[in-house]
Design a protein around this motif. Structure first.
Motif, short mmCIF file in Angstrom:
data_model
loop_
_atom_site.label_atom_id
_atom_site.label_comp_id
_atom_site.label_asym_id
_atom_site.label_seq_id
_atom_site.Cartn_x
_atom_site.Cartn_y
_atom_site.Cartn_z
N MET A 180 0.85 -1.17 0.00
CA MET A 180 0.00 0.00 0.00
C MET A 180 0.89 1.24 0.00
O MET A 180 1.79 1.37 0.81
N GLN A 181 0.63 2.11 -0.91
CA GLN A 181 1.39 3.35 -1.02
C GLN A 181 0.54 4.49 -0.46
O GLN A 181 -0.68 4.52 -0.62
N ARG A 182 1.22 5.44 0.23
CA ARG A 182 0.53 6.58 0.82
C ARG A 182 1.34 7.85 0.54
O ARG A 182 2.56 7.82 0.57
N ALA B 210 -6.87 -1.73 -2.83
CA ALA B 210 -7.17 -2.61 -3.97
C ALA B 210 -8.19 -1.98 -4.93
O ALA B 210 -8.10 -2.15 -6.14
N GLU B 211 -9.15 -1.25 -4.38
CA GLU B 211 -10.22 -0.68 -5.20
C GLU B 211 -9.85 0.63 -5.90
O GLU B 211 -10.57 1.13 -6.73
N GLY B 212 -8.72 1.22 -5.54
CA GLY B 212 -8.27 2.47 -6.15
C GLY B 212 -7.50 3.31 -5.14
O GLY B 212 -6.96 2.78 -4.17
N LEU C 163 1.53 19.94 -7.65
CA LEU C 163 1.93 18.57 -7.96
C LEU C 163 3.22 18.16 -7.25
O LEU C 163 3.39 17.02 -6.86
N GLU C 164 4.14 19.12 -7.06
CA GLU C 164 5.43 18.79 -6.44
C GLU C 164 5.36 18.75 -4.91
O GLU C 164 6.35 18.45 -4.26
N SER C 165 4.20 19.00 -4.33
CA SER C 165 4.09 19.06 -2.86
C SER C 165 3.86 17.70 -2.19
O SER C 165 3.93 17.60 -0.97
N TRP C 166 3.59 16.67 -2.96
CA TRP C 166 3.29 15.36 -2.38
C TRP C 166 4.56 14.69 -1.86
O TRP C 166 5.59 14.71 -2.51
N SER C 167 4.46 14.10 -0.66
CA SER C 167 5.58 13.31 -0.13
C SER C 167 5.07 11.96 0.34
O SER C 167 3.92 11.83 0.78
N ALA C 168 5.93 10.97 0.21
CA ALA C 168 5.57 9.61 0.60
C ALA C 168 5.46 9.52 2.12
O ALA C 168 6.21 10.16 2.85
N ILE C 169 4.53 8.71 2.58
CA ILE C 169 4.38 8.42 4.00
C ILE C 169 4.96 7.03 4.23
O ILE C 169 4.51 6.07 3.60
N PRO C 170 5.94 6.89 5.11
CA PRO C 170 6.51 5.56 5.35
C PRO C 170 5.45 4.59 5.88
O PRO C 170 4.56 4.97 6.63
N ALA C 171 5.57 3.34 5.47
CA ALA C 171 4.60 2.31 5.89
C ALA C 171 4.58 2.13 7.40
O ALA C 171 3.59 1.70 7.96
N THR D 174 1.74 6.16 11.22
CA THR D 174 0.38 5.94 11.73
C THR D 174 -0.50 5.23 10.71
O THR D 174 -0.28 5.35 9.50
N PRO D 175 -1.52 4.51 11.18
CA PRO D 175 -2.41 3.82 10.25
C PRO D 175 -3.13 4.80 9.34
O PRO D 175 -3.37 5.94 9.71
N SER D 176 -3.47 4.34 8.16
CA SER D 176 -4.16 5.21 7.21
C SER D 176 -5.61 5.38 7.63
O SER D 176 -6.21 4.51 8.24
N PRO D 177 -6.20 6.54 7.27
CA PRO D 177 -7.61 6.77 7.57
C PRO D 177 -8.48 5.79 6.79
O PRO D 177 -8.03 5.19 5.82
N LYS D 178 -9.70 5.67 7.21
CA LYS D 178 -10.66 4.84 6.50
C LYS D 178 -11.78 5.74 5.99
O LYS D 178 -12.01 6.81 6.52
N PRO D 179 -12.49 5.31 4.94
CA PRO D 179 -13.61 6.11 4.45
C PRO D 179 -14.60 6.38 5.57
O PRO D 179 -14.74 5.58 6.50
N THR D 180 -15.31 7.49 5.48
CA THR D 180 -16.29 7.86 6.50
C THR D 180 -17.41 6.83 6.56
O THR D 180 -17.60 6.04 5.65
N ALA D 181 -18.18 6.89 7.64
CA ALA D 181 -19.28 5.95 7.82
C ALA D 181 -20.30 6.05 6.68
O ALA D 181 -20.98 5.10 6.36
N ARG D 182 -20.37 7.23 6.07
CA ARG D 182 -21.30 7.42 4.95
C ARG D 182 -20.84 6.67 3.72
O ARG D 182 -21.57 6.51 2.78
N GLY D 183 -19.59 6.25 3.72
CA GLY D 183 -19.01 5.62 2.53
C GLY D 183 -18.27 6.67 1.73
O GLY D 183 -18.46 7.87 1.91
N ALA D 184 -17.42 6.22 0.88
CA ALA D 184 -16.60 7.14 0.09
C ALA D 184 -17.44 7.86 -0.95
O ALA D 184 -18.37 7.30 -1.51
N ASN D 185 -17.11 9.10 -1.18
CA ASN D 185 -17.70 9.85 -2.27
C ASN D 185 -16.92 9.47 -3.51
O ASN D 185 -15.72 9.60 -3.53
#
Length: 89
Positions: free
Chosen positions: A1-3, A22-24, A62-70, A73-84
């Motif tokens: 998983m990449q972040r 896996a889904e995107g 575009l140049e502002s993105w930096s990798a988050i080491p695996a 902290t754990p990655s967030p999850k979609p909200t209870a409403r589900g992903a938009n």
């Protein structure tokens, strides 16, 4: 998983995280520094689409993105409403 993370944007958000599953690639938007969970989440096909959407919708350079080491902290999850789902033509 990449972040990836960026705190640079013209929308005033604290940070935006991209998380590959896996889904995107989820776009997680944390509006404030004390946000326990992302206030917004979107699902797109891949990092290229995520970068383009964030640049267009929130002014993220575009140049502002930096990798988050695996080992960080754990990655967030979609909200209870589900992903938009953002459909790009």
């Amino acid at each position: 998983m990449q972040r990836q993370v960026s705190s640079e944007n013209s929308a005033g958000f604290h940070r935006i995280e991209l998380v590959q599953e896996a889904e995107g690639v989820y776009i997680f938007i944390c509006e404030r520094a004390d946000s326990a969970f992302p206030e917004r989440d979107y699902l797109v096909d891949n990092f290229e689409v995520a970068h383009e959407a964030c640049a267009e919708d929130y002014g993220v350079p575009l140049e502002s993105w930096s990798a988050i080491p695996a080992s960080s902290t754990p990655s967030p999850k979609p909200t209870a409403r589900g992903a938009n789902v953002r459909l790009l033509a």
